[in-house]
Design a protein around this motif. Structure first.
Motif, PDB file in Angstrom:
ATOM      1  N   ARG A 263     -11.995  -2.401  -8.930  1.00 41.00           N
ATOM      2  CA  ARG A 263     -13.278  -2.005  -9.495  1.00 41.00           C
ATOM      3  C   ARG A 263     -13.649  -3.047 -10.536  1.00 41.00           C
ATOM      4  NH1 ARG A 263     -14.480   3.798  -8.056  1.00 41.00           N
ATOM      5  NH2 ARG A 263     -16.289   3.463  -9.344  1.00 41.00           N
ATOM      6  N   ASP A 264     -14.927  -3.322 -10.663  1.00 43.00           N
ATOM      7  CA  ASP A 264     -15.407  -4.301 -11.634  1.00 43.00           C
ATOM      8  C   ASP A 264     -15.425  -3.650 -13.018  1.00 43.00           C
ATOM      9  OD1 ASP A 264     -16.874  -6.073 -13.239  1.00 43.00           O
ATOM     10  OD2 ASP A 264     -18.073  -6.742 -11.532  1.00 43.00           O
ATOM     11  N   PRO A 265     -14.634  -4.161 -13.972  1.00 48.29           N
ATOM     12  CA  PRO A 265     -14.586  -3.529 -15.294  1.00 48.29           C
ATOM     13  C   PRO A 265     -15.917  -3.643 -16.053  1.00 48.29           C
ATOM     14  CG  PRO A 265     -13.259  -5.530 -15.267  1.00 48.29           C
ATOM     15  CD  PRO A 265     -13.727  -5.294 -13.866  1.00 48.29           C
ATOM     16  N   GLN A 266     -16.723  -4.667 -15.736  1.00 43.51           N
ATOM     17  CA  GLN A 266     -18.005  -4.835 -16.427  1.00 43.51           C
ATOM     18  C   GLN A 266     -19.148  -4.083 -15.740  1.00 43.51           C
ATOM     19  OE1 GLN A 266     -16.959  -8.603 -15.938  1.00 43.51           O
ATOM     20  NE2 GLN A 266     -15.805  -8.624 -17.828  1.00 43.51           N
ATOM     21  N   ALA A 267     -18.944  -3.667 -14.513  1.00 47.80           N
ATOM     22  CA  ALA A 267     -19.965  -2.935 -13.761  1.00 47.80           C
ATOM     23  C   ALA A 267     -19.273  -1.814 -12.995  1.00 47.80           C
ATOM     24  CB  ALA A 267     -20.695  -3.879 -12.817  1.00 47.80           C
ATOM     25  N   PRO A 268     -19.149  -0.625 -13.583  1.00 45.86           N
ATOM     26  CA  PRO A 268     -18.398   0.466 -12.955  1.00 45.86           C
ATOM     27  C   PRO A 268     -18.915   0.873 -11.576  1.00 45.86           C
ATOM     28  CG  PRO A 268     -18.995   1.025 -15.215  1.00 45.86           C
ATOM     29  CD  PRO A 268     -19.671  -0.261 -14.888  1.00 45.86           C
ATOM     30  N   GLY A 269     -20.134   0.530 -11.244  1.00 44.45           N
ATOM     31  CA  GLY A 269     -20.688   0.869  -9.944  1.00 44.45           C
ATOM     32  C   GLY A 269     -20.400  -0.165  -8.872  1.00 44.45           C
ATOM     33  N   ARG A 270     -19.524  -1.107  -9.173  1.00 41.65           N
ATOM     34  CA  ARG A 270     -19.184  -2.164  -8.215  1.00 41.65           C
ATOM     35  C   ARG A 270     -17.680  -2.169  -7.965  1.00 41.65           C
ATOM     36  NH1 ARG A 270     -22.675  -4.854  -5.858  1.00 41.65           N
ATOM     37  NH2 ARG A 270     -24.675  -5.280  -6.750  1.00 41.65           N
ATOM     38  N   ALA A 271     -17.329  -2.449  -6.714  1.00 42.92           N
ATOM     39  CA  ALA A 271     -15.930  -2.595  -6.327  1.00 42.92           C
ATOM     40  C   ALA A 271     -15.861  -3.687  -5.271  1.00 42.92           C
ATOM     41  CB  ALA A 271     -15.378  -1.278  -5.788  1.00 42.92           C
ATOM     42  N   TYR A 272     -14.658  -4.198  -5.042  1.00 41.29           N
ATOM     43  CA  TYR A 272     -14.481  -5.300  -4.100  1.00 41.29           C
ATOM     44  C   TYR A 272     -13.216  -5.073  -3.293  1.00 41.29           C
ATOM     45  CZ  TYR A 272     -17.757  -7.076  -7.488  1.00 41.29           C
ATOM     46  OH  TYR A 272     -18.842  -7.190  -8.328  1.00 41.29           O
ATOM     47  N   LEU A 273     -13.248  -5.543  -2.054  1.00 41.40           N
ATOM     48  CA  LEU A 273     -12.128  -5.379  -1.136  1.00 41.40           C
ATOM     49  C   LEU A 273     -11.941  -6.697  -0.394  1.00 41.40           C
ATOM     50  CD1 LEU A 273     -11.687  -2.347   1.182  1.00 41.40           C
ATOM     51  CD2 LEU A 273     -11.541  -4.617   2.130  1.00 41.40           C
ATOM     52  N   VAL A 274     -10.703  -7.198  -0.381  1.00 40.18           N
ATOM     53  CA  VAL A 274     -10.374  -8.433   0.334  1.00 40.18           C
ATOM     54  C   VAL A 274      -9.182  -8.157   1.240  1.00 40.18           C
ATOM     55  CG1 VAL A 274      -9.793 -10.882   0.133  1.00 40.18           C
ATOM     56  CG2 VAL A 274     -10.989  -9.753  -1.743  1.00 40.18           C
ATOM     57  N   THR A 275      -9.296  -8.556   2.499  1.00 43.51           N
ATOM     58  CA  THR A 275      -8.191  -8.386   3.434  1.00 43.51           C
ATOM     59  C   THR A 275      -8.153  -9.584   4.366  1.00 43.51           C
ATOM     60  OG1 THR A 275      -7.113  -6.831   4.935  1.00 43.51           O
ATOM     61  CG2 THR A 275      -9.489  -7.119   5.198  1.00 43.51           C
ATOM     62  N   GLU A 276      -7.102  -9.664   5.159  1.00 44.04           N
ATOM     63  CA  GLU A 276      -7.024 -10.720   6.166  1.00 44.04           C
ATOM     64  C   GLU A 276      -7.589 -10.186   7.466  1.00 44.04           C
ATOM     65  OE1 GLU A 276      -3.212 -12.606   6.578  1.00 44.04           O
ATOM     66  OE2 GLU A 276      -2.958 -12.681   4.410  1.00 44.04           O
ATOM     67  N   LEU A 277      -8.514 -10.922   8.032  1.00 44.27           N
ATOM     68  CA  LEU A 277      -9.111 -10.564   9.303  1.00 44.27           C
ATOM     69  C   LEU A 277      -9.084 -11.807  10.169  1.00 44.27           C
ATOM     70  CD1 LEU A 277     -10.519  -8.162  10.711  1.00 44.27           C
ATOM     71  CD2 LEU A 277     -12.689  -9.124   9.953  1.00 44.27           C
ATOM     72  N   ASP A 278      -8.452 -11.707  11.338  1.00 40.22           N
ATOM     73  CA  ASP A 278      -8.280 -12.854  12.227  1.00 40.22           C
ATOM     74  C   ASP A 278      -7.615 -14.031  11.509  1.00 40.22           C
ATOM     75  OD1 ASP A 278      -9.518 -11.413  14.293  1.00 40.22           O
ATOM     76  OD2 ASP A 278     -11.519 -12.109  13.682  1.00 40.22           O
ATOM     77  N   GLY A 279      -6.633 -13.712  10.664  1.00 41.99           N
ATOM     78  CA  GLY A 279      -5.844 -14.743  10.000  1.00 41.99           C
ATOM     79  C   GLY A 279      -6.478 -15.414   8.796  1.00 41.99           C
ATOM     80  N   ARG A 280      -7.656 -14.940   8.377  1.00 39.77           N
ATOM     81  CA  ARG A 280      -8.257 -15.551   7.186  1.00 39.77           C
ATOM     82  C   ARG A 280      -8.795 -14.461   6.264  1.00 39.77           C
ATOM     83  NH1 ARG A 280     -13.354 -16.391  10.524  1.00 39.77           N
ATOM     84  NH2 ARG A 280     -14.848 -15.560   9.052  1.00 39.77           N
ATOM     85  N   PRO A 281      -8.882 -14.748   4.965  1.00 41.46           N
ATOM     86  CA  PRO A 281      -9.364 -13.727   4.029  1.00 41.46           C
ATOM     87  C   PRO A 281     -10.832 -13.390   4.287  1.00 41.46           C
ATOM     88  CG  PRO A 281      -8.594 -15.699   2.851  1.00 41.46           C
ATOM     89  CD  PRO A 281      -8.508 -15.978   4.306  1.00 41.46           C
ATOM     90  N   THR A 282     -11.135 -12.099   4.233  1.00 41.42           N
ATOM     91  CA  THR A 282     -12.496 -11.605   4.367  1.00 41.42           C
ATOM     92  C   THR A 282     -12.704 -10.591   3.249  1.00 41.42           C
ATOM     93  OG1 THR A 282     -12.362 -11.868   6.768  1.00 41.42           O
ATOM     94  CG2 THR A 282     -14.142 -10.493   5.930  1.00 41.42           C
ATOM     95  N   ALA A 283     -13.812 -10.730   2.527  1.00 33.10           N
ATOM     96  CA  ALA A 283     -14.056  -9.886   1.362  1.00 33.10           C
ATOM     97  C   ALA A 283     -15.399  -9.184   1.455  1.00 33.10           C
ATOM     98  CB  ALA A 283     -13.990 -10.730   0.094  1.00 33.10           C
ATOM     99  N   LEU A 284     -15.449  -7.995   0.855  1.00 34.17           N
ATOM    100  CA  LEU A 284     -16.670  -7.202   0.810  1.00 34.17           C
ATOM    101  C   LEU A 284     -16.999  -6.824  -0.622  1.00 34.17           C
ATOM    102  CD1 LEU A 284     -16.031  -4.559   3.631  1.00 34.17           C
ATOM    103  CD2 LEU A 284     -17.348  -6.677   3.801  1.00 34.17           C
ATOM    104  N   ALA A 285     -18.270  -6.879  -0.953  1.00 32.53           N
ATOM    105  CA  ALA A 285     -18.772  -6.318  -2.209  1.00 32.53           C
ATOM    106  C   ALA A 285     -19.211  -4.897  -1.882  1.00 32.53           C
ATOM    107  CB  ALA A 285     -19.939  -7.151  -2.726  1.00 32.53           C
ATOM    108  N   LEU A 286     -18.811  -3.950  -2.712  1.00 33.68           N
ATOM    109  CA  LEU A 286     -19.096  -2.540  -2.479  1.00 33.68           C
ATOM    110  C   LEU A 286     -19.857  -1.941  -3.666  1.00 33.68           C
ATOM    111  CD1 LEU A 286     -15.458  -1.628  -1.409  1.00 33.68           C
ATOM    112  CD2 LEU A 286     -17.386  -1.913   0.146  1.00 33.68           C
ATOM    113  N   ARG A 287     -20.718  -0.988  -3.368  1.00 34.99           N
ATOM    114  CA  ARG A 287     -21.360  -0.186  -4.406  1.00 34.99           C
ATOM    115  C   ARG A 287     -20.711   1.184  -4.365  1.00 34.99           C
ATOM    116  NH1 ARG A 287     -25.802  -1.859  -1.536  1.00 34.99           N
ATOM    117  NH2 ARG A 287     -26.191   0.302  -0.972  1.00 34.99           N
ATOM    118  N   CYS A 288     -20.478   1.745  -5.548  1.00 34.26           N
ATOM    119  CA  CYS A 288     -19.839   3.049  -5.605  1.00 34.26           C
ATOM    120  C   CYS A 288     -20.240   3.745  -6.893  1.00 34.26           C
ATOM    121  CB  CYS A 288     -18.315   2.913  -5.536  1.00 34.26           C
ATOM    122  SG  CYS A 288     -17.651   1.750  -6.714  1.00 34.26           S
ATOM    123  N   PRO A 289     -20.172   5.059  -6.908  1.00 32.38           N
ATOM    124  CA  PRO A 289     -20.499   5.760  -8.151  1.00 32.38           C
ATOM    125  C   PRO A 289     -19.424   5.498  -9.198  1.00 32.38           C
ATOM    126  CG  PRO A 289     -19.638   7.302  -6.525  1.00 32.38           C
ATOM    127  CD  PRO A 289     -19.782   5.967  -5.837  1.00 32.38           C
TER     128      PRO A 289
END
Length: 163
Positions: A44-70
């Protein structure tokens, strides 16, 4: 999951601009993360509580998502189940919404999933973090099968975002 650097993480975002990826908050404790126990890195983003991020390996390379959340709220006492790791929490699951990648993002399209609010699915599955009594339903699956299911659920969510 293999350890990632801040540069690798910033370059991996698929659903935000390069400028947005450059400005977002990346954890400063990357070297201290339990990489061997992670199926994905989430925070979770400490400066923006409504933001979170997720990074995983997909097809052998890192793939990341920006997420909105309450923002986490103490009044949320309803018991919910995470759609990634199938851990039930009282007030510990949030609807996380990711803008779709590419043209769909420009049109305002998004995809959501109910995910552990602290994004610690990998640790719940492995029993390294406890969500309380009754949080993990009894299953006949092995630990490896539970991990594979969580990885498949994360990959399916990423596929919806990048489709």
């Amino acid at each position: 999951m293999k350890p990632l650097t801040e540069q690798e993480i910033r370059a991996a975002f698929v659903n935000c601009t390069k400028g947005e990826a450059k400005r977002l908050s990346v954890p400063r404790d990357l070297a201290d993360r339990p990489w061997g126990d992670l199926d994905y890195l989430g925070w979770r983003d400490p400066q923006a509580p409504g933001r979170a991020y997720l990074v995983t390996e997909l097809d052998g390379r890192p793939t990341a998502l920006a997420l909105r959340c309450p923002a986490p709220a103490s009044w949320q006492a309803r018991r919910s189940m995470c759609s990634m790791c199938l851990t039930a929490h009282t007030g510990g699951v949030s609807l996380m919404v990711a803008a779709k990648a590419g043209k769909a993002r420009q049109q305002g399209n998004s995809v959501g999933a109910y995910i552990c609010s602290d994004l610690a699915c990998s640790l719940y599955v492995r029993g390294k973090k406890d969500a309380g009594s009754g949080s993990r339903p009894p299953e006949s699956l092995t630990l490896e099968e539970k991990i594979q299911r969580t990885v498949a659920n994360v990959a399916a969510f990423l596929a919806k975002v990048t489709a």
